[in-house]
Design a protein around this motif. Structure first.
Motif, PDB file in Angstrom:
ATOM      1  N   ILE A   1     -40.919  39.789   3.130  1.00  0.00           N
ATOM      2  CA  ILE A   1     -41.466  39.453   2.053  1.00  0.00           C
ATOM      3  C   ILE A   1     -42.853  39.874   1.821  1.00  0.00           C
ATOM      4  N   GLU A   2     -43.699  40.030   2.821  1.00  0.00           N
ATOM      5  CA  GLU A   2     -45.227  40.667   2.612  1.00  0.00           C
ATOM      6  C   GLU A   2     -45.031  42.029   2.327  1.00  0.00           C
ATOM      7  N   LYS A   3     -43.898  42.808   2.572  1.00  0.00           N
ATOM      8  CA  LYS A   3     -43.796  44.322   2.278  1.00  0.00           C
ATOM      9  C   LYS A   3     -43.065  44.419   0.951  1.00  0.00           C
ATOM     10  N   THR A   4     -41.996  43.359   0.576  1.00  0.00           N
ATOM     11  CA  THR A   4     -41.256  43.672  -0.673  1.00  0.00           C
ATOM     12  C   THR A   4     -41.754  42.851  -1.849  1.00  0.00           C
ATOM     13  N   GLU A   5     -42.518  41.926  -1.764  1.00  0.00           N
ATOM     14  CA  GLU A   5     -42.830  40.988  -2.853  1.00  0.00           C
ATOM     15  C   GLU A   5     -43.510  41.614  -3.711  1.00  0.00           C
ATOM     16  N   PRO A   6     -44.417  42.521  -3.661  1.00  0.00           N
ATOM     17  CA  PRO A   6     -45.300  43.194  -4.607  1.00  0.00           C
ATOM     18  C   PRO A   6     -44.490  44.409  -5.453  1.00  0.00           C
ATOM     19  N   VAL A   7     -43.070  44.585  -4.721  1.00  0.00           N
ATOM     20  CA  VAL A   7     -42.359  45.595  -5.468  1.00  0.00           C
ATOM     21  C   VAL A   7     -41.226  45.152  -6.242  1.00  0.00           C
ATOM     22  N   LEU A   8     -40.440  44.087  -5.627  1.00  0.00           N
ATOM     23  CA  LEU A   8     -39.397  43.727  -6.287  1.00  0.00           C
ATOM     24  C   LEU A   8     -39.441  42.285  -7.113  1.00  0.00           C
ATOM     25  N   ALA A   9     -38.878  42.374  -8.165  1.00  0.00           N
ATOM     26  CA  ALA A   9     -38.877  41.236  -9.091  1.00  0.00           C
ATOM     27  C   ALA A   9     -38.563  39.893  -8.430  1.00  0.00           C
ATOM     28  N   ASP A  10     -39.224  38.714  -9.169  1.00  0.00           N
ATOM     29  CA  ASP A  10     -38.661  37.319  -8.519  1.00  0.00           C
ATOM     30  C   ASP A  10     -37.142  37.096  -8.933  1.00  0.00           C
ATOM     31  N   THR A  11     -36.462  37.981  -9.610  1.00  0.00           N
ATOM     32  CA  THR A  11     -35.022  37.600  -9.565  1.00  0.00           C
ATOM     33  C   THR A  11     -34.072  38.449  -8.824  1.00  0.00           C
ATOM     34  N   HIS A  12     -34.800  39.481  -8.136  1.00  0.00           N
ATOM     35  CA  HIS A  12     -34.239  40.303  -7.031  1.00  0.00           C
ATOM     36  C   HIS A  12     -33.171  39.280  -6.159  1.00  0.00           C
ATOM     37  N   ILE A  13     -31.946  39.645  -6.013  1.00  0.00           N
ATOM     38  CA  ILE A  13     -31.301  38.557  -5.040  1.00  0.00           C
ATOM     39  C   ILE A  13     -31.537  38.755  -3.808  1.00  0.00           C
ATOM     40  N   TYR A  14     -31.858  39.783  -3.238  1.00  0.00           N
ATOM     41  CA  TYR A  14     -32.348  39.786  -1.682  1.00  0.00           C
ATOM     42  C   TYR A  14     -33.585  38.963  -1.542  1.00  0.00           C
ATOM     43  N   GLN A  15     -34.477  39.207  -2.539  1.00  0.00           N
ATOM     44  CA  GLN A  15     -35.823  38.504  -2.378  1.00  0.00           C
ATOM     45  C   GLN A  15     -35.375  36.913  -2.319  1.00  0.00           C
ATOM     46  N   LEU A  16     -34.575  36.802  -3.401  1.00  0.00           N
ATOM     47  CA  LEU A  16     -34.141  35.251  -3.691  1.00  0.00           C
ATOM     48  C   LEU A  16     -33.718  34.644  -2.124  1.00  0.00           C
ATOM     49  N   ARG A  17     -32.805  35.567  -1.552  1.00  0.00           N
ATOM     50  CA  ARG A  17     -32.005  34.899  -0.318  1.00  0.00           C
ATOM     51  C   ARG A  17     -33.133  34.921   0.848  1.00  0.00           C
ATOM     52  N   MET A  18     -34.099  35.594   0.813  1.00  0.00           N
ATOM     53  CA  MET A  18     -35.231  35.663   1.933  1.00  0.00           C
ATOM     54  C   MET A  18     -35.931  34.348   1.473  1.00  0.00           C
ATOM     55  N   TRP A  19     -36.288  33.859   0.262  1.00  0.00           N
ATOM     56  CA  TRP A  19     -37.022  32.758  -0.014  1.00  0.00           C
ATOM     57  C   TRP A  19     -36.194  31.598   0.062  1.00  0.00           C
ATOM     58  N   SER A  20     -34.974  31.551   0.082  1.00  0.00           N
ATOM     59  CA  SER A  20     -34.173  30.402   0.131  1.00  0.00           C
ATOM     60  C   SER A  20     -34.180  30.061   1.669  1.00  0.00           C
ATOM     61  N   THR A  21     -33.886  31.189   2.480  1.00  0.00           N
ATOM     62  CA  THR A  21     -33.473  30.774   3.939  1.00  0.00           C
ATOM     63  C   THR A  21     -34.969  30.429   4.476  1.00  0.00           C
ATOM     64  N   LEU A  22     -36.139  30.950   4.190  1.00  0.00           N
ATOM     65  CA  LEU A  22     -37.431  30.815   4.595  1.00  0.00           C
ATOM     66  C   LEU A  22     -37.710  29.340   4.458  1.00  0.00           C
ATOM     67  N   SER A  23     -37.488  28.563   3.065  1.00  0.00           N
ATOM     68  CA  SER A  23     -37.817  27.288   2.735  1.00  0.00           C
ATOM     69  C   SER A  23     -36.939  26.400   3.318  1.00  0.00           C
ATOM     70  N   GLU A  24     -35.901  27.062   3.610  1.00  0.00           N
ATOM     71  CA  GLU A  24     -34.906  26.042   4.273  1.00  0.00           C
ATOM     72  C   GLU A  24     -35.418  25.795   5.933  1.00  0.00           C
ATOM     73  N   VAL A  25     -35.598  27.053   6.492  1.00  0.00           N
ATOM     74  CA  VAL A  25     -36.053  26.873   7.757  1.00  0.00           C
ATOM     75  C   VAL A  25     -37.384  26.208   8.063  1.00  0.00           C
ATOM     76  N   GLN A  26     -38.320  26.587   7.024  1.00  0.00           N
ATOM     77  CA  GLN A  26     -39.624  26.084   7.285  1.00  0.00           C
ATOM     78  C   GLN A  26     -39.547  24.454   7.068  1.00  0.00           C
ATOM     79  N   ALA A  27     -38.876  23.928   6.044  1.00  0.00           N
ATOM     80  CA  ALA A  27     -38.566  22.645   5.903  1.00  0.00           C
ATOM     81  C   ALA A  27     -38.037  21.838   7.559  1.00  0.00           C
TER      82      ALA A  27
END
Length: 351
Positions: free
Chosen positions: A195-221
């Motif tokens: 995320i640190e590397k790709t968030e400044p480049v990829l849109a907030d609708t990019h499906i790979y970014q969304l999968r990263m956010w989804s997994t990270l939110s689930e694991v952090q919870a």
């Protein structure tokens, strides 16, 4: 090939003392189930537990942007008086206004996938090519693999977006491997590095970014880092809202998860808003009698009560909340002697 393996496994498993079946008959039965089966979930609709065949629903065709959804409602068997029991049933539910004579459709595959991937899945499992408007015109595919919007005249190049996309895909594979091994701290490390590397480049609708956010939110919870979980779940929902139809079960469930994460993080205003959004969506997709909707209704009433308490006196609210979360008698926070102290106390989190 997968179907052949399933058939041979079934024939090996079938008792020799029972009536034997030839490969053609079993192939036909498996083909019918594969093309017409609907996923059967647990009572809360959170975990797939099997596949069911329902004669009427087999007639409903696919559309990537459907006007209906299929939900299994286990009904209510908890009441003492059987008069108040409701039957288990499969429901075809409208997602909005449907004109007279308009065909009823459901989505066989997840719209979050790219058009090409949806076509591949439909061709592999259902043996047809989708000709819906969203597939023909590849609607929203540009958002699903796009870069961030232009800011102050600066926008990432196509090459930078492609490089970030390829890197994110590789990290997703590493993340999934770590998750399957149960190494959740490694999952967090991989996701944050990506995320640190790709968030400044990829849109907030990019499906790979969304999968990263989804997994990270689930694991952090799961690891009880609720503030982090809330932040990433909010980003996930904001991305989903730009891609999914407004009444979509996946969007509703994601909003519910984000609402719970914000509530756990003590962000009651955002949490209540997310829970209300989820409740509104699931009232359409699941209906008022579904167990998950009833859970959300109770959650909505709880967060609404806490929000009123928060607005009346933030210090009392946080004192009561901290005591409740730690299962201890309430110790009232003292009134702040200054604005700075009040802000410091308000956002303090004990470790």
């Amino acid at each position: 090939e997968d179907l052949k393996v399933d058939i041979h496994n079934f024939l090996d498993y079938w008792p020799r003392t029972s009536k034997q079946h030839n490969i053609d008959n079993i192939s036909h039965i498996f083909g019918v189930i594969n093309c017409n089966g609907f996923t059967v979930s647990d009572q809360r609709g959170l975990q797939a537990v099997g596949v069911g065949l329902f004669l009427n629903l087999c007639l409903v065709n696919h559309n990537c942007w459907p006007n209906c959804t299929v939900i299994l409602n286990h009904g209510n068997q908890s009441a003492v008086n059987t008069m108040f029991h409701s039957q288990r049933r499969i429901e075809l539910r409208s997602l909005g206004k449907i004109e007279e004579g308009e065909e009823l459709t459901v989505a066989y595959v997840d719209f979050l996938n790219l058009s090409e991937e949806r076509q591949r899945q439909l061709r592999t499992q259902y043996f047809f090519d989708c000709t819906c408007e969203h597939c023909k015109n590849r609607i929203k595919d540009d958002l699903k693999l796009g870069g961030v919007a232009e800011v102050d005249g600066v926008k990432p190049t196509e090459e930078q977006v492609k490089e970030a996309t390829d890197y994110c895909f590789q990290m997703l594979e590493k993340m999934e491997s770590a998750r399957l091994n149960g190494d959740y701290h490694q999952v967090v490390k991989i996701c944050k590095e990506c995320i640190e590397k790709t968030e400044p480049v990829l849109a907030d609708t990019h499906i790979y970014q969304l999968r990263m956010w989804s997994t990270l939110s689930e694991v952090q919870a799961y690891l009880q880092f609720f503030t982090d979980a809330a932040d990433y779940s909010r980003k996930m929902v904001e991305g989903y809202m730009k891609l999914y139809p407004p009444n979509n079960a996946a969007l509703g469930m994601a909003s519910m998860r984000a609402g719970v994460s914000h509530w756990q993080a003590g962000e009651i205003e955002i949490g209540h808003g997310m829970v209300c959004r989820a409740y509104g969506i699931l009232m359409v997709t699941h209906g008022p009698t579904h167990p998950i909707t009833k859970d959300l209704e109770a959650m909505r009433m709880q967060t609404e009560m806490e929000l009123r308490m928060f607005k009346q006196n933030e210090y009392v609210y946080h004192s009561m909340r901290e005591a409740a979360l730690k299962n201890k008698p309430m110790a009232m926070m003292h009134e702040p002697r200054s604005v700075d102290e009040g802000i410091k106390n308000l956002f303090h989190r004990r470790k």
